[in-house]
Design an enzyme around this catalytic site. Structure first.
Site, PDB file in Angstrom:
ATOM      1  N   TRP A  59       0.819  -1.215   0.000  1.00 19.93           N
ATOM      2  CA  TRP A  59       0.000   0.000   0.000  1.00 19.93           C
ATOM      3  C   TRP A  59       0.853   1.264   0.000  1.00 19.93           C
ATOM      4  O   TRP A  59       0.543   2.238  -0.710  1.00 19.93           O
ATOM      5  CB  TRP A  59      -0.973  -0.015   1.183  1.00 19.93           C
ATOM      6  CG  TRP A  59      -2.041  -1.034   0.991  1.00 19.93           C
ATOM      7  CD1 TRP A  59      -2.272  -2.159   1.732  1.00 19.93           C
ATOM      8  CD2 TRP A  59      -3.025  -1.065  -0.059  1.00 19.93           C
ATOM      9  NE1 TRP A  59      -3.330  -2.882   1.224  1.00 19.93           N
ATOM     10  CE2 TRP A  59      -3.801  -2.237   0.121  1.00 19.93           C
ATOM     11  CE3 TRP A  59      -3.322  -0.220  -1.131  1.00 19.93           C
ATOM     12  CZ2 TRP A  59      -4.857  -2.570  -0.725  1.00 19.93           C
ATOM     13  CZ3 TRP A  59      -4.374  -0.564  -1.983  1.00 19.93           C
ATOM     14  CH2 TRP A  59      -5.125  -1.719  -1.769  1.00 19.93           C
ATOM     15  N   ASP A  86      -1.012   6.911   6.378  1.00 22.46           N
ATOM     16  CA  ASP A  86      -2.156   6.103   5.960  1.00 22.46           C
ATOM     17  C   ASP A  86      -2.418   5.106   7.081  1.00 22.46           C
ATOM     18  O   ASP A  86      -1.641   4.191   7.316  1.00 22.46           O
ATOM     19  CB  ASP A  86      -1.815   5.374   4.656  1.00 22.46           C
ATOM     20  CG  ASP A  86      -2.880   4.370   4.230  1.00 22.46           C
ATOM     21  OD1 ASP A  86      -3.930   4.273   4.895  1.00 22.46           O
ATOM     22  OD2 ASP A  86      -2.649   3.677   3.222  1.00 22.46           O
ATOM     23  N   LYS A 121     -11.922  -1.017   6.947  1.00 21.87           N
ATOM     24  CA  LYS A 121     -11.085  -1.984   7.649  1.00 21.87           C
ATOM     25  C   LYS A 121     -11.484  -2.107   9.118  1.00 21.87           C
ATOM     26  O   LYS A 121     -11.674  -3.201   9.634  1.00 21.87           O
ATOM     27  CB  LYS A 121      -9.609  -1.567   7.574  1.00 21.87           C
ATOM     28  CG  LYS A 121      -9.090  -1.319   6.182  1.00 21.87           C
ATOM     29  CD  LYS A 121      -8.983  -2.588   5.378  1.00 21.87           C
ATOM     30  CE  LYS A 121      -8.254  -2.335   4.070  1.00 21.87           C
ATOM     31  NZ  LYS A 121      -8.153  -3.537   3.240  1.00 21.87           N
TER      32      LYS A 121
END
Length: 365
Positions: A102, A171, A195
């Site tokens: 990511w 993030d 999430k």
């Protein structure tokens, strides 16, 4: 019917209590007689709720008053573009610490809008976080970007990097609201909700006010944090239902005891699995260095450090038969992955661990 235990990495399990609230309010939102799904985003009902969700974020994380709380479309990945579009103009360059897929994707997106310095470069195998003494930070960078929890590889920061005064951008998609953090150490925190704090469709962004008003001229208004802040996250029709679910999940976290309680449970749940792995005499193998193991996403291999695909397939088949679902590792890395987000209970993890021990006994030579 077999009871389902959802260990999916996202969209992830929601608290059962929140589902009950959603069912009750779905067709009659706050006594209006209509669903939130058909309520005007300009109505006083929604405007009040929009503020309430911001307030619960501020309470849970003790967000300082000089930070704005924003709700944006596009999820966490939309912010891969929004971050450089809003910040890189400060110096034209940015630092990216790549510790997994990511953060690698975020760095590649940022290259479209300015110069990117790879403080820690991509690799074919992600197993931890290099010591900060090895990082090649640029003192002229507009910001330093990290991903605090790599969902795919199961790598989590156990420290806040010292960026020597350069704004730190994080993030936090997959470990948001799983523990207390010092928001003042960050310039920007962002993450998709699906999430750990809600469902897909919305990104939560917390940005320090002095970092606003720096957007590149090409920045679309819908991604411009300054425009979003001025319009209180209602520039256009926002992802209202996703914001609603996030608000109800955050209120649930408060009722459970807040972030101290979430962290306590995260440690307990992840320790149950990691201890089972460590005690298996090499039958189960963790893929991440101990000092960087995630408490949210726990990947492991079966049979050997490289994995035995036949055994792993058999493990997953047996797990599904017991209602233990979405345990297959990401297609990029294979193996098994158990995600133990806030809504996953200790009892569910104990059920998984029991099965892991039974499978070990059945397949040990």
């Amino acid at each position: 019917m077999v009871k389902i235990h959802n260990f999916g990495a996202g969209p992830a399990k929601l608290p059962e209590e929140v589902y009950e609230i959603i069912k009750e309010e779905l067709t009659n939102f706050q006594g209006t007689g209509i669903s939130l799904l058909e309520t005007s985003h300009r109505s006083q009902t929604y405007l009040k709720f929009n503020t309430e969700v911001q307030n619960v974020v501020r309470r849970l994380l003790d967000v300082p008053s000089n930070y704005k709380i924003l709700f944006l479309s596009g999820g966490g990945q939309g912010q891969f573009a929004a971050v450089p579009l809003n910040l890189i103009s400060r110096t034209g360059t940015a630092d990216y610490v790549v510790t997994g897929s990511w953060s690698d994707k975020a760095a590649k997106e940022a290259k479209k809008y300015g110069k990117v310095n790879l403080v820690v470069p991509p690799t074919n195998r992600y197993e931890g976080i290099p010591d900060q003494s090895t990082w090649n930070l640029d003192p002229n960078a507009s910001y330093v970007h990290i991903c605090t929890n790599e969902t795919i590889h199961g790598i989590e920061y156990n420290f806040i990097p010292d960026t020597k005064g350069v704004p730190l951008v994080a993030d936090m998609s997959s470990n948001f609201m799983s523990k207390k953090i010092d928001v003042s150490k960050f310039g920007v925190i962002y993450g998709g909700a699906q999430k750990n704090i809600g469902t897909s469709g919305v990104a939560l962004v917390i940005v320090r006010e002095d970092l606003l008003n720096n957007a590149l001229p090409i920045c679309p208004s819908i991604l411009d944090w300054t425009v979003t802040a001025k319009n209180d996250s209602i520039l256009n029709t926002p992802p209202m239902f996703a914001i609603y679910v996030m608000g109800r999940v955050l209120e649930w976290i408060e009722r459970q005891g807040g972030l101290d309680k979430m962290e306590e449970l995260a440690i307990k749940k992840s320790s149950l699995i990691y201890n089972t792995i460590e005690e298996s005499n090499g039958f189960y193998n963790a893929t991440v260095a101990k000092n960087a193991r995630s408490k949210m996403n726990i990947p492991f291999r079966i049979g050997s450090p490289e994995g035995n695909e036949a055994l792993e397939k058999e493990f997953l088949k047996g797990a599904e038969a017991r209602g233990l679902i979405q345990l297959k590792g990401h297609r990029m890395v294979g193996g098994i992955r158990a995600s133990t987000y806030n809504a996953v209970t200790v009892e569910e993890v104990e059920t998984l661990v029991k099965y892991m021990k039974e499978f070990l006994v059945q397949n040990s030579k």
